[in-house]
Design a protein around this motif. Structure first.
Motif, PDB file in Angstrom:
ATOM      1  N   LYS A  28       0.833  -1.201   0.000  1.00 49.40           N
ATOM      2  CA  LYS A  28       0.000   0.000   0.000  1.00 49.40           C
ATOM      3  C   LYS A  28       0.869   1.252   0.000  1.00 49.40           C
ATOM      4  O   LYS A  28       0.563   2.233  -0.689  1.00 49.40           O
ATOM      5  CB  LYS A  28      -0.942   0.002   1.203  1.00 49.40           C
ATOM      6  N   LYS A  29       1.940   1.216   0.773  1.00 55.65           N
ATOM      7  CA  LYS A  29       2.844   2.371   0.847  1.00 55.65           C
ATOM      8  C   LYS A  29       3.515   2.608  -0.500  1.00 55.65           C
ATOM      9  O   LYS A  29       3.619   3.750  -0.955  1.00 55.65           O
ATOM     10  CB  LYS A  29       3.899   2.145   1.934  1.00 55.65           C
ATOM     11  N   VAL A  30       3.959   1.541  -1.157  1.00 53.66           N
ATOM     12  CA  VAL A  30       4.596   1.661  -2.475  1.00 53.66           C
ATOM     13  C   VAL A  30       3.609   2.251  -3.474  1.00 53.66           C
ATOM     14  O   VAL A  30       3.949   3.156  -4.244  1.00 53.66           O
ATOM     15  CB  VAL A  30       5.132   0.293  -2.959  1.00 53.66           C
ATOM     16  N   ALA A  31       2.382   1.779  -3.472  1.00 53.55           N
ATOM     17  CA  ALA A  31       1.365   2.292  -4.390  1.00 53.55           C
ATOM     18  C   ALA A  31       1.111   3.778  -4.138  1.00 53.55           C
ATOM     19  O   ALA A  31       1.003   4.566  -5.081  1.00 53.55           O
ATOM     20  CB  ALA A  31       0.071   1.497  -4.247  1.00 53.55           C
ATOM     21  N   ARG A  32       1.048   4.155  -2.864  1.00 52.30           N
ATOM     22  CA  ARG A  32       0.820   5.566  -2.522  1.00 52.30           C
ATOM     23  C   ARG A  32       1.986   6.425  -2.981  1.00 52.30           C
ATOM     24  O   ARG A  32       1.797   7.492  -3.574  1.00 52.30           O
ATOM     25  CB  ARG A  32       0.614   5.711  -1.011  1.00 52.30           C
ATOM     26  N   ALA A  37       4.627  10.249  -6.746  1.00 49.72           N
ATOM     27  CA  ALA A  37       5.713  10.539  -7.685  1.00 49.72           C
ATOM     28  C   ALA A  37       5.150  10.887  -9.064  1.00 49.72           C
ATOM     29  O   ALA A  37       5.644  11.807  -9.727  1.00 49.72           O
ATOM     30  CB  ALA A  37       6.670   9.363  -7.772  1.00 49.72           C
ATOM     31  N   ALA A  38       4.123  10.185  -9.489  1.00 52.12           N
ATOM     32  CA  ALA A  38       3.503  10.466 -10.790  1.00 52.12           C
ATOM     33  C   ALA A  38       2.888  11.861 -10.801  1.00 52.12           C
ATOM     34  O   ALA A  38       3.004  12.592 -11.792  1.00 52.12           O
ATOM     35  CB  ALA A  38       2.451   9.413 -11.104  1.00 52.12           C
ATOM     36  N   ARG A  39       2.230  12.247  -9.700  1.00 55.98           N
ATOM     37  CA  ARG A  39       1.649  13.599  -9.614  1.00 55.98           C
ATOM     38  C   ARG A  39       2.743  14.659  -9.666  1.00 55.98           C
ATOM     39  O   ARG A  39       2.600  15.677 -10.345  1.00 55.98           O
ATOM     40  CB  ARG A  39       0.849  13.752  -8.319  1.00 55.98           C
ATOM     41  N   LEU A  44       5.852  18.859 -12.559  1.00 57.41           N
ATOM     42  CA  LEU A  44       7.118  19.370 -13.093  1.00 57.41           C
ATOM     43  C   LEU A  44       7.045  19.559 -14.601  1.00 57.41           C
ATOM     44  O   LEU A  44       7.561  20.547 -15.144  1.00 57.41           O
ATOM     45  CB  LEU A  44       8.268  18.424 -12.730  1.00 57.41           C
ATOM     46  N   GLU A  45       6.412  18.622 -15.291  1.00 55.68           N
ATOM     47  CA  GLU A  45       6.262  18.742 -16.735  1.00 55.68           C
ATOM     48  C   GLU A  45       5.418  19.970 -17.078  1.00 55.68           C
ATOM     49  O   GLU A  45       5.740  20.725 -18.002  1.00 55.68           O
ATOM     50  CB  GLU A  45       5.620  17.480 -17.309  1.00 55.68           C
ATOM     51  N   LEU A  46       4.353  20.177 -16.324  1.00 57.37           N
ATOM     52  CA  LEU A  46       3.496  21.332 -16.542  1.00 57.37           C
ATOM     53  C   LEU A  46       4.265  22.629 -16.314  1.00 57.37           C
ATOM     54  O   LEU A  46       4.149  23.582 -17.100  1.00 57.37           O
ATOM     55  CB  LEU A  46       2.280  21.256 -15.622  1.00 57.37           C
ATOM     56  N   MET A  47       5.060  22.672 -15.261  1.00 62.23           N
ATOM     57  CA  MET A  47       5.861  23.867 -14.979  1.00 62.23           C
ATOM     58  C   MET A  47       6.868  24.119 -16.101  1.00 62.23           C
ATOM     59  O   MET A  47       7.090  25.271 -16.491  1.00 62.23           O
ATOM     60  CB  MET A  47       6.583  23.710 -13.636  1.00 62.23           C
ATOM     61  N   GLY A  48       7.473  23.064 -16.614  1.00 61.93           N
ATOM     62  CA  GLY A  48       8.415  23.206 -17.718  1.00 61.93           C
ATOM     63  C   GLY A  48       7.738  23.749 -18.962  1.00 61.93           C
ATOM     64  O   GLY A  48       8.280  24.623 -19.651  1.00 61.93           O
TER      65      GLY A  48
END
Length: 62
Positions: A28-32, A37-39, A44-48
């Motif tokens: 559960k912790k890994v999934a969270r 990390a994906a968010r 970061l991509e949006l900011m770039g």
């Protein structure tokens, strides 16, 4: 009263082994953390992209 059974610990629902509980908690912790990390990667991509757009607009204004 003899027919009352605590189903949380009855033989029909045995307790999980400590290792199984730990594995479940860690999964559960890994999934969270992966979702977090994906968010952050998306942000970061949006900011770039926003930075590149602002630079483009700044160059065209000159």
């Amino acid at each position: 009263m003899a027919t009352l059974v605590d189903r949380r610990t009855s033989p029909a629902r045995p307790k999980k082994a400590a290792e199984q509980a730990e594995l479940e908690r860690l999964r559960k912790k890994v999934a969270r953390l992966e979702a977090e990390a994906a968010r952050k990667d998306a942000a970061l991509e949006l900011m770039g992209n926003a930075n590149a757009l602002l630079e483009l607009l700044s160059e065209s204004a000159d």
